[in-house]
Design an enzyme around this catalytic site. Structure first.
Site, PDB file in Angstrom:
ATOM      1  CB  CYS A   3      -0.909  -0.005   1.227  1.00 46.28           C
ATOM      2  SG  CYS A   3      -1.828   1.519   1.484  1.00 46.28           S
TER       3      CYS A   3
ATOM      4  CD1 TRP B 128      -5.699  -4.694   4.625  1.00 44.07           C
ATOM      5  CD2 TRP B 128      -3.684  -5.365   3.920  1.00 44.07           C
ATOM      6  NE1 TRP B 128      -5.326  -3.887   3.581  1.00 44.07           N
ATOM      7  CE2 TRP B 128      -4.094  -4.269   3.125  1.00 44.07           C
ATOM      8  CE3 TRP B 128      -2.446  -5.956   3.661  1.00 44.07           C
ATOM      9  CZ2 TRP B 128      -3.305  -3.749   2.100  1.00 44.07           C
ATOM     10  CZ3 TRP B 128      -1.664  -5.443   2.630  1.00 44.07           C
ATOM     11  CH2 TRP B 128      -2.089  -4.354   1.869  1.00 44.07           C
TER      12      TRP B 128
ATOM     13  CB  SER C  49      -1.983   7.834   4.819  1.00 46.94           C
ATOM     14  OG  SER C  49      -2.412   8.656   3.751  1.00 46.94           O
TER      15      SER C  49
ATOM     16  CE1 TYR D   8      -4.733   1.648  -5.786  1.00 49.18           C
ATOM     17  CE2 TYR D   8      -3.416   3.652  -5.690  1.00 49.18           C
ATOM     18  CZ  TYR D   8      -3.606   2.328  -5.351  1.00 49.18           C
ATOM     19  OH  TYR D   8      -2.668   1.688  -4.586  1.00 49.18           O
TER      20      TYR D   8
END
Length: 406
Positions: free
Chosen positions: A122, A154, A213, A260
């Site tokens: 990622c 995950w 993030s 993406y």
């Protein structure tokens, strides 16, 4: 901005919806499989045998190829659309729309003992690993590295680190969970939403601190200086904040999320718009970097970290799998040298596990790569090539300080 194991923003995907082929009741299941279906042959061989036997059952030994192609194409297109709607939600035009992060950082929240959860494929999680390393927060914020599970989750697994040069998947080092979704469910009140990475966890409160993030890298940059080994390194200085934000407004929609939008586009129109925005932006950045070592001049900033994690994956994954084929990153002289320059900063290369990155995309994004075949790594993406001199240090004397403090 994050990566997930449930339908939406990144890599991993739930197992595709099961479809059942209804045949006459007198047909035995044994008719569909020869001995190869029960031995150790590859899944592709088993799949071919299934198609072959079904075809012979329906049409006999002489199968009209036009009918087969038409039938399979219609069935696959319908199935692909269902899977893509789960993997990558889109608007009415077929353009990918990334869902927002559920848990945003509360600057006033009292945090005592923190733990970081990431997945190596990622790019959103990768940025947190880089800032954590550059600031010297490895001991203050331990990390558990999830790997890609066969069911699309995950999951945690113990992978021996033979040379200690790069990060590898690990067990859950704090909660001992089998997968990331179990960790999310430990929070007060539980949680059944998308289990995304990166995720910052409060060990004592058993609570999700943040799974956005950019919030995390800003917090790592300035919120934990009392615990950092390199508190003097500021990747978002006050005098550059406005410029950093301007670059982020350009890079995030067109490059970070732009790749993406290309790969997850569900219409030709959506793809054409996304790919145009991506490559026009790359050309603009390449031109800018012809006279500037970093995006904001002489200093490495968070904007560079965010751009780097997409660039390092570009020729490795996005150029091929996400149909970002107009140009390879290698063809951008300044951009590629800039990427190598950042890669060569101490501790950055150790966060780049290229085999994990490739597996996370090619083997787990089933709708984009049904055969799950991982192509050979491009030679320009190998460590030795990326360590070739970038010759960009001559553009900046201030930029050398980044390496000096680490």
């Amino acid at each position: 901005m994050h990566c997930i194991s449930l339908p939406s923003s990144h890599l991993l995907l739930h197992s595709p919806p099961k479809t059942t082929l209804k045949l006459a009741s007198h047909v035995s299941p044994r008719m569909f499989f020869n001995d190869s279906a029960t031995n150790n042959n590859s899944g592709s061989t088993n799949g071919f045998s299934l198609i072959k036997n079904v075809s012979q059952l329906l049409w006999g030994a002489s199968l009209p190829p036009g009918i087969l192609i038409s039938t399979v194409r219609t069935a696959w297109t319908s199935t692909w659309q269902i899977m893509m709607s789960q993997l990558a939600p889109s608007d009415p035009s077929g353009a990918y729309t990334r869902p927002p992060s559920k848990f945003r950082l509360n600057p006033t929240a009292a945090t005592t003992k923190l733990h970081l959860y990431v997945g190596l494929p990622c790019p959103w999680a990768h940025r947190t690993l880089i800032v954590r390393a550059l600031k010297g927060l490895e001991e203050a914020v331990p990390v558990s590295v999830a790997g890609h599970g066969l069911d699309g989750s995950w999951e945690f697994k113990d992978v021996p680190d033979k040379d200690n040069d790069i990060l590898v998947p690990t067990m859950d080092r704090v909660n001992r969970c089998r997968n990331l979704k179990e960790v999310y469910r430990l929070r007060k009140g539980g949680y059944d939403g998308r289990a995304t990475v990166p995720m910052l966890w409060d060990v004592e409160k058993k609570e999700v601190v943040c799974n956005e993030s950019y919030d995390i890298i800003e917090f790592f940059n300035s919120g934990l200086n009392e615990l950092a080994q390199h508190p003097g390194l500021d990747l978002s200085p006050l005098e550059l904040k406005e410029e950093i934000e301007e670059w982020n407004r350009v890079i995030y929609p067109n490059v970070n999320n732009g790749v993406y939008r290309c790969g997850f586009a569900q219409s030709q129109e959506a793809y054409d718009v996304a790919v145009s925005g991506l490559f026009s932006t790359l050309a603009r950045i390449d031109d800018h970097l012809g006279s500037s070592r970093y995006l904001c001049g002489d200093r490495l900033t968070l904007a560079d970290i965010c751009l780097f994690t997409t660039l390092i994956r570009f020729d490795l994954v996005y150029n091929v799998l996400f149909k970002c084929t107009k140009k390879k990153l290698l063809e951008y002289t300044n951009l590629h040298a800039y990427m190598r320059d950042v890669y060569q900063i101490p501790k950055v290369a150790a966060t780049c596990n290229f085999l994990e990155i490739m597996d996370g995309y090619y083997r787990m994004l089933f709708p984009l790569n049904p055969g799950s075949i991982r192509p050979v790594m491009p030679s320009v993406c190998e460590h030795e090539f990326l360590c070739r001199p970038s010759e960009r240090e001559a553009m900046s004397s201030v930029g050398k300080r980044v390496r000096h403090v680490l």
